[in-house]
Design an enzyme around this catalytic site. Sequence first.
Site, short mmCIF file in Angstrom:
data_model
loop_
_atom_site.label_atom_id
_atom_site.label_comp_id
_atom_site.label_asym_id
_atom_site.label_seq_id
_atom_site.Cartn_x
_atom_site.Cartn_y
_atom_site.Cartn_z
N HIS A 35 -3.34 0.68 8.74
CA HIS A 35 -3.86 -0.23 7.71
C HIS A 35 -2.70 -0.71 6.83
O HIS A 35 -2.55 -0.32 5.69
CB HIS A 35 -4.91 0.51 6.87
CG HIS A 35 -5.55 -0.35 5.83
ND1 HIS A 35 -6.23 -1.50 6.13
CD2 HIS A 35 -5.62 -0.23 4.48
CE1 HIS A 35 -6.69 -2.04 5.01
NE2 HIS A 35 -6.32 -1.29 4.00
N SER A 49 -8.86 5.86 0.23
CA SER A 49 -7.64 5.78 -0.61
C SER A 49 -6.43 5.37 0.22
O SER A 49 -6.28 5.79 1.36
CB SER A 49 -7.36 7.14 -1.25
OG SER A 49 -8.53 7.70 -1.80
N ARG A 89 0.85 -1.20 0.00
CA ARG A 89 0.00 0.00 0.00
C ARG A 89 0.88 1.25 0.00
O ARG A 89 0.55 2.26 -0.60
CB ARG A 89 -0.90 0.00 1.24
CG ARG A 89 -1.92 -1.13 1.24
CD ARG A 89 -2.74 -1.13 2.51
NE ARG A 89 -3.73 -2.19 2.54
CZ ARG A 89 -3.50 -3.40 3.03
NH1 ARG A 89 -2.30 -3.71 3.53
NH2 ARG A 89 -4.45 -4.31 3.03
P1 A3D Z 1 -9.83 2.57 -9.13
O1 A3D Z 1 -10.84 1.64 -9.71
O2 A3D Z 1 -8.56 2.78 -9.90
O3 A3D Z 1 -10.55 3.99 -8.92
C1 A3D Z 1 -9.86 5.13 -8.56
C2 A3D Z 1 -10.49 6.29 -9.31
O4 A3D Z 1 -9.86 7.50 -8.89
C3 A3D Z 1 -10.32 6.20 -10.83
O5 A3D Z 1 -11.59 6.18 -11.47
C4 A3D Z 1 -9.55 7.47 -11.18
O6 A3D Z 1 -9.92 8.05 -12.42
C5 A3D Z 1 -9.90 8.37 -10.01
N1 A3D Z 1 -8.99 9.48 -9.83
C6 A3D Z 1 -7.65 9.54 -10.11
N2 A3D Z 1 -7.19 10.77 -9.84
C7 A3D Z 1 -8.23 11.49 -9.38
C8 A3D Z 1 -8.39 12.83 -8.95
N3 A3D Z 1 -7.35 13.69 -8.92
N4 A3D Z 1 -9.61 13.23 -8.55
C9 A3D Z 1 -10.67 12.39 -8.56
N5 A3D Z 1 -10.58 11.11 -8.98
C10 A3D Z 1 -9.37 10.68 -9.39
O7 A3D Z 1 -9.43 2.15 -7.65
P2 A3D Z 1 -10.35 1.47 -6.51
O8 A3D Z 1 -11.69 2.13 -6.53
O9 A3D Z 1 -10.24 0.00 -6.62
O10 A3D Z 1 -9.53 1.89 -5.20
C11 A3D Z 1 -9.47 3.25 -4.81
C12 A3D Z 1 -8.47 3.46 -3.67
O11 A3D Z 1 -8.91 2.74 -2.51
C13 A3D Z 1 -7.06 2.95 -3.94
O12 A3D Z 1 -6.11 3.87 -3.44
C14 A3D Z 1 -6.98 1.64 -3.16
O13 A3D Z 1 -5.67 1.30 -2.79
C15 A3D Z 1 -7.82 2.00 -1.97
N6 A3D Z 1 -8.34 0.84 -1.20
C16 A3D Z 1 -8.43 0.99 0.15
C17 A3D Z 1 -8.92 -0.03 0.93
C18 A3D Z 1 -9.03 0.16 2.42
O14 A3D Z 1 -9.61 -0.68 3.08
C19 A3D Z 1 -8.44 1.31 3.06
C20 A3D Z 1 -9.33 -1.23 0.34
C21 A3D Z 1 -9.23 -1.35 -1.04
C22 A3D Z 1 -8.74 -0.30 -1.80
#
Ligand code: A3D
Length: 321
Positions: free
Chosen positions: A176, A120, A89
């Site tokens: 985390h 995030s 992470r």
């Molecule tokens: P993903 O499907 O890539 O979605 C992320 C979105 O963010 C994409 O649609 C991008 O276009 C958008 N984005 C990028 N830059 C910007 C910006 N400047 N402003 C607004 N939107 C933007 O990822 P995901 O939905 O699978 O995961 C999102 C985040 O959650 C990642 O950082 C993962 O590591 C995190 N995550 C956290 C956990 C926890 O339990 C804490 C679990 C799983 C994932």
Amino acid sequence: MARKKIALIGGGQIGGVLAQLIAQKKLGDVVLFDIVEDFPQGKTLDIAEASRVDGTDVVLKGTNTYADITGSDIVIITAGLPRKPGMSRDDLLTTNAKIMKQVAEGVKEHAPNSIVIIISNPLDAMVTLFQKVSGFPTHRVIGQAGVLDSSRFSTFIAWELDVSVRDINAMVLGGHGDTMVPLVRYANVNGVPVMEMLERKYKDAAKAKEVMEAMVSRTKMAGGEVVKLLKTGSAFYSPAASAIAMAEAIIYDENRLLPTCVYLNGEFGVDGYYVGVPAVLGEKGVVRIVELTLDEEEQAAFDKSINAVKTLVADMERLGF
Ligand code: A3D
């Protein structure tokens, strides 16, 4: 009662599931923001077109403009890259910190009174950065990690003991990351200690300990296990469901005690850091933090986890954030 307005910043995998769950549960109107043109508009249109089937009248809007989040009561942030196989992470730090800074500025300007739940990664650093840039009071800026980590731990315990997961109470504290702290001693099945049930099942204390250790390490590596299988991204159904549980606690003023990434002001002997601990969540965000006694081994694991968070935050500051 007027419907709540919920802004989702990031319309990717987690953002999409969040929007669908909010619509199905009728929690509020949704604004889904993403920087990719047409993408959030496409997702919300798709979900809205299921309204008749879902029996929901909530309004869903996809946008690339921050002004559309104006007046939001709750903001859930998933903007940022997810992990790919082999990444930790923490490898996401530089890229996601740049994104989080922009997001915090947008939310500060357009939804200054909102309660913010961040998902995030790297989670503890991203929550810290959001609060610093926005200047929001700390009780209105929290992170989702512990609800998911605890749900994973509870799921593994339920499978092992062959009981309903609804009867499992188990919490994971700390940062985390790989140093998170599943609390074995407090884990119970409707009050019956999990360790006692394991010992009775195996009639062997050493074997019971070994089985628990395997569940603890699977919990710590659970995110990576999913990343390895999916190959193209990280978990998204379970993180979305977890953040929704936190949002419901706030929307319905439930005073739920949930493991939450919150700002510590001396609690647990930690001053000035965001870390996962039990917190009561209600309509104002964090109502209070609940301290509990840790034995020597638990305290050592917790201290190690705190140190990992401190290192991560120091790295972020060194990078100029
Ligand atoms: P993903 O499907 O890539 O979605 C992320 C979105 O963010 C994409 O649609 C991008 O276009 C958008 N984005 C990028 N830059 C910007 C910006 N400047 N402003 C607004 N939107 C933007 O990822 P995901 O939905 O699978 O995961 C999102 C985040 O959650 C990642 O950082 C993962 O590591 C995190 N995550 C956290 C956990 C926890 O339990 C804490 C679990 C799983 C994932």
